[in-house]
Motif scaffolding. Structure first.
Motif, mmCIF file in Angstrom:
data_model
loop_
_atom_site.group_PDB
_atom_site.id
_atom_site.type_symbol
_atom_site.label_atom_id
_atom_site.label_comp_id
_atom_site.label_asym_id
_atom_site.label_seq_id
_atom_site.Cartn_x
_atom_site.Cartn_y
_atom_site.Cartn_z
ATOM 1 N N GLU A 90 0.842 -1.189 0.000
ATOM 2 C CA GLU A 90 0.000 0.000 0.000
ATOM 3 C C GLU A 90 0.876 1.237 0.000
ATOM 4 O O GLU A 90 2.055 1.175 0.374
ATOM 5 C CB GLU A 90 -0.937 0.007 1.200
ATOM 6 N N PRO A 91 0.345 2.366 -0.454
ATOM 7 C CA PRO A 91 1.154 3.587 -0.495
ATOM 8 C C PRO A 91 1.472 4.071 0.913
ATOM 9 O O PRO A 91 0.591 4.144 1.774
ATOM 10 C CB PRO A 91 0.258 4.577 -1.247
ATOM 11 N N GLY A 96 7.605 7.871 -0.116
ATOM 12 C CA GLY A 96 7.476 9.118 -0.865
ATOM 13 C C GLY A 96 6.121 9.340 -1.498
ATOM 14 O O GLY A 96 5.977 10.218 -2.348
ATOM 15 N N VAL A 97 5.111 8.564 -1.092
ATOM 16 C CA VAL A 97 3.781 8.719 -1.675
ATOM 17 C C VAL A 97 2.755 8.996 -0.572
ATOM 18 O O VAL A 97 1.612 8.542 -0.616
ATOM 19 C CB VAL A 97 3.378 7.470 -2.504
ATOM 20 N N GLY A 98 3.177 9.774 0.411
ATOM 21 C CA GLY A 98 2.316 10.076 1.545
ATOM 22 C C GLY A 98 1.078 10.877 1.184
ATOM 23 O O GLY A 98 0.007 10.668 1.774
ATOM 24 N N ASP A 99 1.194 11.812 0.226
ATOM 25 C CA ASP A 99 0.026 12.607 -0.170
ATOM 26 C C ASP A 99 -1.062 11.715 -0.751
ATOM 27 O O ASP A 99 -2.252 11.917 -0.478
ATOM 28 C CB ASP A 99 0.422 13.671 -1.182
ATOM 29 N N LEU A 100 -0.668 10.752 -1.577
ATOM 30 C CA LEU A 100 -1.637 9.810 -2.127
ATOM 31 C C LEU A 100 -2.262 8.981 -1.017
ATOM 32 O O LEU A 100 -3.483 8.777 -0.996
ATOM 33 C CB LEU A 100 -0.966 8.903 -3.155
ATOM 34 N N ALA A 101 -1.445 8.493 -0.098
ATOM 35 C CA ALA A 101 -1.960 7.691 1.013
ATOM 36 C C ALA A 101 -2.965 8.485 1.832
ATOM 37 O O ALA A 101 -4.025 7.964 2.209
ATOM 38 C CB ALA A 101 -0.804 7.223 1.891
ATOM 39 N N ASP A 102 -2.663 9.761 2.095
ATOM 40 C CA ASP A 102 -3.580 10.605 2.861
ATOM 41 C C ASP A 102 -4.888 10.827 2.104
ATOM 42 O O ASP A 102 -5.974 10.818 2.705
ATOM 43 C CB ASP A 102 -2.931 11.955 3.154
ATOM 44 N N ALA A 103 -4.790 11.032 0.793
ATOM 45 C CA ALA A 103 -5.993 11.266 -0.013
ATOM 46 C C ALA A 103 -6.886 10.030 -0.039
ATOM 47 O O ALA A 103 -8.122 10.145 0.011
ATOM 48 C CB ALA A 103 -5.593 11.659 -1.436
ATOM 49 N N ILE A 104 -6.281 8.860 -0.117
ATOM 50 C CA ILE A 104 -7.065 7.615 -0.093
ATOM 51 C C ILE A 104 -7.770 7.464 1.241
ATOM 52 O O ILE A 104 -8.969 7.142 1.300
ATOM 53 C CB ILE A 104 -6.147 6.409 -0.378
ATOM 54 N N ALA A 105 -7.048 7.718 2.338
ATOM 55 C CA ALA A 105 -7.659 7.594 3.662
ATOM 56 C C ALA A 105 -8.787 8.604 3.839
ATOM 57 O O ALA A 105 -9.846 8.283 4.402
ATOM 58 C CB ALA A 105 -6.592 7.788 4.737
ATOM 59 N N GLU A 106 -8.590 9.838 3.353
ATOM 60 C CA GLU A 106 -9.618 10.867 3.493
ATOM 61 C C GLU A 106 -10.845 10.556 2.648
ATOM 62 O O GLU A 106 -11.985 10.778 3.074
ATOM 63 C CB GLU A 106 -9.048 12.230 3.098
ATOM 64 N N SER A 107 -10.635 10.041 1.443
ATOM 65 C CA SER A 107 -11.753 9.811 0.513
ATOM 66 C C SER A 107 -12.521 8.532 0.809
ATOM 67 O O SER A 107 -13.713 8.447 0.525
ATOM 68 C CB SER A 107 -11.224 9.771 -0.928
ATOM 69 N N PHE A 111 -7.259 2.661 3.765
ATOM 70 C CA PHE A 111 -6.778 1.947 2.581
ATOM 71 C C PHE A 111 -7.552 0.649 2.388
ATOM 72 O O PHE A 111 -7.889 0.283 1.259
ATOM 73 C CB PHE A 111 -5.283 1.646 2.706
ATOM 74 N N ALA A 112 -7.852 -0.037 3.484
ATOM 75 C CA ALA A 112 -8.596 -1.295 3.391
ATOM 76 C C ALA A 112 -9.965 -1.073 2.759
ATOM 77 O O ALA A 112 -10.422 -1.877 1.931
ATOM 78 C CB ALA A 112 -8.735 -1.928 4.773
ATOM 79 N N GLY A 113 -10.640 0.028 3.131
ATOM 80 C CA GLY A 113 -11.940 0.328 2.539
ATOM 81 C C GLY A 113 -11.837 0.622 1.062
ATOM 82 O O GLY A 113 -12.675 0.177 0.262
#
Length: 213
Positions: A90-91, A96-107, A111-113
């Protein structure tokens, strides 16, 4: 006028094994993707001929063909780069892909969802289609879309950043009729670096869609 061309693969045919066999990669890229490129170029020529002759009897069919072939070309061009032989997981911010990881969690809440939703969207397409993670510019959030064929059932203006090909030609030689098994296996080759770059590029485009005043 420019024409569409088949992009080269960013790896050799065996790079995604054992998740995707070399035979599938070769046939999928060299035959199926190439056919969408040819179809888009042929349709543009036919539309030019229709304009020259002011003959519009076939306009509905030609516009449908253009959408089908061009969308197929675009989605496959993303698909090849969305995968890598040393991907998966997972990101993470550490990669170096923290912004993507944060966006996935927020949206999606987690990540599991997100993973569960995209898996189900791809695996339950009726017939041919795709599961797509896209950036939606009006809200600035990420959404999952279930694409039928290549271009149906999508929100206008959303930018695909991660695509799972659920057409039978993407997996049948290896997974037979077990599309769910193929989608589950796909997570092991996701190239999060590529997805993150696409996410940042989509965000940087600004207000490509403006709500009504």
């Amino acid at each position: 006028m420019p024409v569409y061309t088949l992009p080269e693969l960013p790896y050799d045919y065996s790079a995604l094994a054992p998740v995707i066999s070399p035979e599938i990669i070769e046939l999928h890229h060299d035959k199926h993707h190439a056919a969408y490129v040819k179809g888009a170029n042929d349709t543009l020529e036919q539309l030019a001929e229709a304009r020259d002759k002011e003959s519009w009897g076939s306009i509905n069919g030609l516009e449908k063909n253009l959408a089908f072939h061009l969308s197929g070309h675009i989605l496959h061009s993303i698909y090849w780069h969305n995968m890598t032989g040393d991907g998966g997981g997972e990101p993470l911010a550490a990669d170096g892909v923290g912004d993507l990881a944060d966006a996935i969690a927020e949206s999606f809440g987690s990540f599991a969802g997100f993973k569960a939703q995209l898996t189900k969207a791809a695996a339950t397409t009726q017939g041919s289609g795709w599961g797509v993670l896209a950036y939606e510019p009006l809200s600035g959030r990420l959404i999952v879309e279930q694409v039928y064929d290549h271009q149906g059932n999508v929100g206008q203006g959303a930018t695909p950043i991660l695509v799972f090909d659920a057409w039978e030609h993407a997996f049948y030689l290896q997974y037979k009729n077990q599309k769910v098994d193929f989608i589950d296996a796909m997570w092991a080759v996701v190239n999060w670096q590529d997805v993150a770059k696409r996410y940042e590029a989509a965000k940087s485009r600004g207000d490509v869609l403006l709500p009504a005043p």
